[in-house]
Motif scaffolding. Structure first.
Motif, PDB file in Angstrom:
ATOM      1  N   SER A  49     -73.273  22.180  24.399  1.00 54.97           N
ATOM      2  CA  SER A  49     -74.213  21.768  25.438  1.00 54.97           C
ATOM      3  C   SER A  49     -75.585  22.315  25.025  1.00 54.97           C
ATOM      4  O   SER A  49     -75.716  22.947  23.967  1.00 54.97           O
ATOM      5  N   ASN A  50     -76.576  22.125  25.881  1.00 56.38           N
ATOM      6  CA  ASN A  50     -77.901  22.641  25.549  1.00 56.38           C
ATOM      7  C   ASN A  50     -77.995  24.157  25.746  1.00 56.38           C
ATOM      8  O   ASN A  50     -79.000  24.767  25.398  1.00 56.38           O
ATOM      9  N   VAL A  51     -76.947  24.777  26.318  1.00 61.54           N
ATOM     10  CA  VAL A  51     -76.962  26.231  26.519  1.00 61.54           C
ATOM     11  C   VAL A  51     -76.048  26.875  25.471  1.00 61.54           C
ATOM     12  O   VAL A  51     -74.864  26.530  25.370  1.00 61.54           O
ATOM     13  N   ALA A  52     -76.606  27.800  24.690  1.00 61.31           N
ATOM     14  CA  ALA A  52     -75.829  28.426  23.614  1.00 61.31           C
ATOM     15  C   ALA A  52     -74.554  29.052  24.166  1.00 61.31           C
ATOM     16  O   ALA A  52     -74.580  29.717  25.210  1.00 61.31           O
ATOM     17  N   GLY A  53     -73.438  28.812  23.491  1.00 64.76           N
ATOM     18  CA  GLY A  53     -72.162  29.430  23.899  1.00 64.76           C
ATOM     19  C   GLY A  53     -71.375  28.604  24.900  1.00 64.76           C
ATOM     20  O   GLY A  53     -70.239  28.942  25.218  1.00 64.76           O
ATOM     21  N   ILE A  54     -71.963  27.496  25.403  1.00 65.63           N
ATOM     22  CA  ILE A  54     -71.233  26.643  26.354  1.00 65.63           C
ATOM     23  C   ILE A  54     -70.978  25.271  25.723  1.00 65.63           C
ATOM     24  O   ILE A  54     -71.916  24.600  25.276  1.00 65.63           O
ATOM     25  N   TYR A  55     -69.717  24.897  25.689  1.00 67.95           N
ATOM     26  CA  TYR A  55     -69.283  23.652  25.047  1.00 67.95           C
ATOM     27  C   TYR A  55     -68.553  22.783  26.078  1.00 67.95           C
ATOM     28  O   TYR A  55     -68.135  23.276  27.123  1.00 67.95           O
ATOM     29  N   ALA A  56     -68.366  21.501  25.767  1.00 60.93           N
ATOM     30  CA  ALA A  56     -67.612  20.640  26.679  1.00 60.93           C
ATOM     31  C   ALA A  56     -66.850  19.591  25.873  1.00 60.93           C
ATOM     32  O   ALA A  56     -67.320  19.123  24.821  1.00 60.93           O
ATOM     33  N   ILE A  57     -65.653  19.245  26.388  1.00 60.77           N
ATOM     34  CA  ILE A  57     -64.798  18.236  25.728  1.00 60.77           C
ATOM     35  C   ILE A  57     -64.096  17.372  26.787  1.00 60.77           C
ATOM     36  O   ILE A  57     -64.017  17.758  27.949  1.00 60.77           O
ATOM     37  N   GLY A  58     -63.581  16.238  26.343  1.00 58.68           N
ATOM     38  CA  GLY A  58     -62.734  15.406  27.209  1.00 58.68           C
ATOM     39  C   GLY A  58     -63.518  14.538  28.173  1.00 58.68           C
ATOM     40  O   GLY A  58     -64.612  14.067  27.866  1.00 58.68           O
ATOM     41  N   ASP A  59     -62.946  14.332  29.359  1.00 60.29           N
ATOM     42  CA  ASP A  59     -63.536  13.397  30.333  1.00 60.29           C
ATOM     43  C   ASP A  59     -64.904  13.844  30.853  1.00 60.29           C
ATOM     44  O   ASP A  59     -65.618  13.041  31.433  1.00 60.29           O
ATOM     45  N   VAL A  60     -65.249  15.139  30.700  1.00 64.44           N
ATOM     46  CA  VAL A  60     -66.567  15.580  31.201  1.00 64.44           C
ATOM     47  C   VAL A  60     -67.704  15.204  30.260  1.00 64.44           C
ATOM     48  O   VAL A  60     -68.872  15.419  30.594  1.00 64.44           O
ATOM     49  N   ILE A  61     -67.390  14.678  29.072  1.00 60.75           N
ATOM     50  CA  ILE A  61     -68.465  14.233  28.179  1.00 60.75           C
ATOM     51  C   ILE A  61     -68.336  12.717  27.964  1.00 60.75           C
ATOM     52  O   ILE A  61     -67.420  12.089  28.475  1.00 60.75           O
ATOM     53  N   ALA A  62     -69.253  12.160  27.182  1.00 63.58           N
ATOM     54  CA  ALA A  62     -69.245  10.702  26.969  1.00 63.58           C
ATOM     55  C   ALA A  62     -67.996  10.271  26.197  1.00 63.58           C
ATOM     56  O   ALA A  62     -67.339  11.085  25.563  1.00 63.58           O
ATOM     57  N   GLY A  63     -67.697   8.981  26.268  1.00 60.13           N
ATOM     58  CA  GLY A  63     -66.571   8.431  25.512  1.00 60.13           C
ATOM     59  C   GLY A  63     -65.447   8.028  26.434  1.00 60.13           C
ATOM     60  O   GLY A  63     -65.509   8.259  27.640  1.00 60.13           O
ATOM     61  N   ILE A  98     -67.607  29.516  25.878  1.00 62.02           N
ATOM     62  CA  ILE A  98     -67.006  28.936  27.086  1.00 62.02           C
ATOM     63  C   ILE A  98     -66.847  27.434  26.845  1.00 62.02           C
ATOM     64  O   ILE A  98     -67.806  26.755  26.441  1.00 62.02           O
ATOM     65  N   VAL A  99     -65.631  26.930  27.078  1.00 62.12           N
ATOM     66  CA  VAL A  99     -65.377  25.493  26.884  1.00 62.12           C
ATOM     67  C   VAL A  99     -65.101  24.859  28.244  1.00 62.12           C
ATOM     68  O   VAL A  99     -64.160  25.258  28.935  1.00 62.12           O
ATOM     69  N   ILE A 100     -65.910  23.883  28.612  1.00 62.91           N
ATOM     70  CA  ILE A 100     -65.677  23.175  29.881  1.00 62.91           C
ATOM     71  C   ILE A 100     -64.789  21.969  29.584  1.00 62.91           C
ATOM     72  O   ILE A 100     -65.153  21.078  28.812  1.00 62.91           O
ATOM     73  N   ALA A 101     -63.625  21.979  30.196  1.00 62.94           N
ATOM     74  CA  ALA A 101     -62.663  20.879  29.993  1.00 62.94           C
ATOM     75  C   ALA A 101     -62.070  20.540  31.356  1.00 62.94           C
ATOM     76  O   ALA A 101     -60.858  20.523  31.545  1.00 62.94           O
ATOM     77  N   THR A 102     -62.966  20.295  32.311  1.00 65.88           N
ATOM     78  CA  THR A 102     -62.531  20.143  33.707  1.00 65.88           C
ATOM     79  C   THR A 102     -62.161  18.707  34.063  1.00 65.88           C
ATOM     80  O   THR A 102     -61.810  18.421  35.210  1.00 65.88           O
ATOM     81  N   GLY A 103     -62.266  17.790  33.108  1.00 60.64           N
ATOM     82  CA  GLY A 103     -61.730  16.448  33.314  1.00 60.64           C
ATOM     83  C   GLY A 103     -62.527  15.567  34.258  1.00 60.64           C
ATOM     84  O   GLY A 103     -63.747  15.638  34.328  1.00 60.64           O
ATOM     85  N   SER A 104     -61.787  14.754  35.003  1.00 59.94           N
ATOM     86  CA  SER A 104     -62.448  13.751  35.837  1.00 59.94           C
ATOM     87  C   SER A 104     -61.727  13.613  37.165  1.00 59.94           C
ATOM     88  O   SER A 104     -60.619  14.112  37.345  1.00 59.94           O
ATOM     89  N   ASP A 105     -62.381  12.913  38.069  1.00 57.14           N
ATOM     90  CA  ASP A 105     -61.845  12.712  39.408  1.00 57.14           C
ATOM     91  C   ASP A 105     -61.995  11.227  39.759  1.00 57.14           C
ATOM     92  O   ASP A 105     -62.819  10.534  39.162  1.00 57.14           O
ATOM     93  N   VAL A 106     -61.225  10.756  40.763  1.00 60.31           N
ATOM     94  CA  VAL A 106     -61.303   9.335  41.083  1.00 60.31           C
ATOM     95  C   VAL A 106     -62.659   8.965  41.676  1.00 60.31           C
ATOM     96  O   VAL A 106     -63.265   9.756  42.387  1.00 60.31           O
ATOM     97  N   VAL A 107     -63.077   7.749  41.376  1.00 58.31           N
ATOM     98  CA  VAL A 107     -64.279   7.200  42.006  1.00 58.31           C
ATOM     99  C   VAL A 107     -63.810   6.519  43.286  1.00 58.31           C
ATOM    100  O   VAL A 107     -62.834   5.767  43.278  1.00 58.31           O
ATOM    101  N   SER A 108     -64.493   6.801  44.398  1.00 54.95           N
ATOM    102  CA  SER A 108     -64.119   6.087  45.626  1.00 54.95           C
ATOM    103  C   SER A 108     -65.178   5.016  45.897  1.00 54.95           C
ATOM    104  O   SER A 108     -66.220   4.979  45.235  1.00 54.95           O
ATOM    105  N   LEU A 109     -64.893   4.156  46.842  1.00 55.67           N
ATOM    106  CA  LEU A 109     -65.849   3.089  47.164  1.00 55.67           C
ATOM    107  C   LEU A 109     -66.515   3.402  48.504  1.00 55.67           C
ATOM    108  O   LEU A 109     -65.863   3.951  49.401  1.00 55.67           O
TER     109      LEU A 109
END
Ligand code: NAI
Length: 464
Positions: free
Chosen positions: A301-315, A137-148
Motif C-alpha cells: 500500500s502507500n504506507v510502508a509495512g502495510i500490504y493487501a491481497i485478495g478481494d480487498v485489492i483490484a482484480g 501487516i497484511v490486510i486480507a479481509t476479503g469482501s462483503d455482499v453488495v445490497s440494493l
C-alpha cells in the motif's frame, strides 16, 4: 522477539490470508493471523465456495436420482429429499475444512489472534484492545455482499448467498437478482431441489465478463433445466412479509412495471471490498473509488509495512487469485521473488454442466483488434460424454491468427472446471493450438474434446 511481536501479522484468514500466513511461516517468519469469526477460512470456507459446492454436489445427485438415472437404465423410486440431512452434510464439509486450517496453523506455528483486528499504527495491530507489533501487516479481509437500495436483506425471506445456503425448507418460488456466478450456482441448487427459480438480470445477458457465446449457450442449457430468465430487467422494490416477498420488476431502460410474489428473494449483485473499521484512514492507507486498497505490483500500500491481497485489492474476486497473491507476497517478504500471470487466472462456475474460462474472451480480442482463429468442438461428438449422458456444451479455443498462440479457452460442459487446468498449464508455457493438438490425450476422455477443439483451430478435427 517479544511474545506480542511478529514478523508478519495477517488480518483475515480467508484463502488469501491463511495461505499467506502458512507460506510466511514455512519461510521461517514468526507469523500471526487475526480472525474475528469463531472458525478459520473466511467467506470461502464458511459461507462461500465450500458450502455452496457441498450443496451443489448433493442437489445434483438428488436431481440425477430423481430425473436422470432412468435414462441409463437405473430405476429408482421413492427418491425424497431430506433437507436437514443435506444441510448436515454441508456443515460437516465446512467443519472439516475450517478445522483443517486450524491444524495447519498449529503445524506451521502460526498464532491465531482471535477477535476483530484493526491497524493501530503503521507497525501495530489492535486485536480487541490488545496491541501486537509487526514488521509487516497484511490486510486480507476479503469482501462483503453488495445490497440494493430499498431492498433490506433479512437472511430469511430476502437473503444474500449466506442465507441462501441456510434455507430451512425448499421455497416454492424464488427470485434471484443477478445472473452472475452466485445467482446461477445457488439458483441451480434450489431449482434442482424443487423451487421455481427466476433469475432477474439487469444486463441483456447472464455472466457478464465471460465469453458471450458461452454465456448464451449456458443460458439455453439452464432454461432447459427449468430456470426462468428475465434479462434487461431491474428490481425496483422487494418487501418481505409473512406472505412472502412482494417484488416489483421493471425493464432496465424503464417502462411498465410487473409485480410478483415469491417465497424467497436472493440478492446476488456482486461483492465489495471489506475494509470498514480497519483504521485505514487514521494511518493514511489509500483506497480507490470502490473502496479497494491501492497496491503496487508487490502488494504494497502507500504506507510502508502495510500490504493487501485478495478481494480487498483490484482484480477478480476469486479464492485462487487471493491464494496465489498470498504465496507471492510471503515469498517477497522473505526476500524471494514471485509471479502471478493475471491473464491466466481461471474462472469456473460450478453449475451442471460447469462453465470455465481462461485468457481472453472473443469480445476482448475483437476490442483489442487482435486477429484470431477459432476452434470449437461439441461434447455431443465426444464418446466419453455420450457414455456419461452428458453431451451438452462445447470447447472453444481462440488462437492468435499469426502465431497460433492460444489466447483464450472457454468451455461449457461436463467437468469444464477440471478440463480448463490442462490449457492453463499449456498457456502458462506459451502453447500454440498445435501444441495441444499434438499432445497425446487418453481415449476415451472428456479431454479429447479439448484436443479436438485445438485441431479445429486449423480446420482438421477428426470426429466432426
Ligand atoms: P457477479 O458480479 O458475478 O454477478 C452479479 C450480477 O448481478 C451481474 O450479472 C450484474 O449485471 C447483475 N446485477 C447487478 N446489479 C443488478 C440489479 N440491480 N438488478 C439485476 N441484476 C443486477 O457477482 P456475484 O454473483 O454476486 O458474485 C460475487 C463475487 O463472488 C464475484 O466476484 C464472483 O466471481 C465471486 N464468486 C465466485 C464463484 C466461483 O468462482 N465459482 C462463486 C461465487 C462467487
Amino acid at each position: 522477539m517479544s511474545e506480542n511481536s511478529y514478523d508478519v501479522i495477517v488480518i483475515g484468514s480467508g484463502p488469501g490470508g491463511y495461505v499467506c500466513a502458512i507460506r510466511a511461516a514455512q519461510l521461517g517468519m514468526k507469523v500471526a493471523c487475526v480472525e474475528k469469526r469463531s472458525t478459520l477460512g473466511g467467506t470461502c470456507l464458511n459461507v462461500g465456495c465450500i458450502p455452496s459446492k457441498a450443496l451443489l454436489a448433493a442437489s445434483e445427485k438428488y436431481h440425477e436420482a430423481k430425473h436422470k438415472l432412468s435414462d441409463m437404465g437405473i430405476k429408482v423410486s421413492g427418491v425424497t429429499l431430506d433437507l436437514p440431512a443435506m444441510m448436515a452434510h454441508k456443515t460437516k464439509v465446512v467443519e472439516a475444512n475450517t478445522k483443517g486450517i486450524e491444524f495447519l496453523f498449529k503445524k506451521n506455528k502460526v498464532d491465531w489472534l482471535k477477535g476483530f483486528g484493526k491497524i493501530a499504527a503503521a507497525n501495530q495491530v489492535d486485536v480487541e484492545g490488545k496491541i501486537y507489533a509487526a514488521k509487516h501487516i497484511v490486510i486480507a479481509t476479503g469482501s462483503d455482499v453488495v445490497s440494493l437500495p430499498n431492498i433490506a436483506i433479512d437472511e430469511k425471506r430476502i437473503v444474500s448467498s449466506t442465507g441462501a445456503l441456510e434455507l430451512g425448507s425448499v421455497p416454492k418460488s424464488m427470485i434471484v437478482i443477478g445472473g452472475g456466478v452466485i445467482g446461477l450456482e445457488l439458483g441451480c441448487v434450489w431449482n434442482r431441489l424443487g423451487a421455481e427459480v427466476t433469475v432477474v438480470e439487469y444486463l441483456d445477458r447472464i455472466l457478464p465478463g465471460m465469453d458471450l457465446e458461452i454465456s448464451r449457450e449456458s443460458q439455453k442449457i439452464f432454461a432447459k433445466q427449468g430456470l426462468n430468465f428475465k434479462l434487461s430487467t431491474k428490481v425496483t422494490s422487494a418487501i418481505a412479509s409473512d406472505k412472502g416477498v412482494d417484488i416489483v420488476l421493471e425493464p432496465a431502460s424503464g417502462g411498465a412495471s410487473e409485480k410478483m410474489n415469491v417465497d424467497v428473494v436472493l440478492v446476488a449483485v456482486g461483492r465489495k471490498a471489506y475494509t470498514d473499521k480497519l483504521g485505514l484512514d487514521a494511518v493514511g492507507v489509500a483506497r480507490d473509488d470502490r473502496g479497494r486498497i491501492i497496491t503496487d505490483h508487490h502488494f504494497r500500500s502507500n504506507v510502508a509495512g502495510i500490504y493487501a491481497i485478495g478481494d480487498v485489492i483490484a482484480g477478480p474476486m476469486l479464492a485462487h487469485k487471493a491464494e496465489d497473491e498470498g504465496v507471492v507476497l510471503a515469498e517477497m517478504l522473505a526476500g524471494q521473488s514471485g509471479h502471478i500471470d493475471y491473464n491466466l487466472v481461471p474462472g469456473v462456475v460450478y453449475t451442471w454442466p460447469e462453465i470455465a474460462q481462461i485468457g481472453k474472451t472473443e469480445e476482448q480480442l475483437k476490442q483489442a483488434g487482435i486477429e484470431y482463429k477459432t476452434g470449437k468442438f461439441p461434447f455431443s461428438a465426444n464418446g466419453r460424454a455420450r457414455a456419461m449422458n452428458a453431451t451438452e456444451g462445447f470447447v472453444k479455443i481462440l488462437a492468435d491468427a499469426r502465431t497460433d498462440k492460444v489466447l483464450g479457452v472457454h468451455i461449457v460442459g461436463p467437468e469444464a472446471g477440471t478440463l480448463i487446468a490442462e490449457v492453463g498449464v499449456a498457456m502458462e508455457f506459451g502453447a500454440s493450438s498445435e501444441d495441444i493438438a499434438r499432445t497425446c490425450h487418453a481415449h476415451p476422455t472428456l479431454e479429447e474434446a479439448v484436443k479436438e477443439a485445438a485441431l479445429a483451430v486449423s480446420g482438421r478435427p477428426i470426429h466432426m
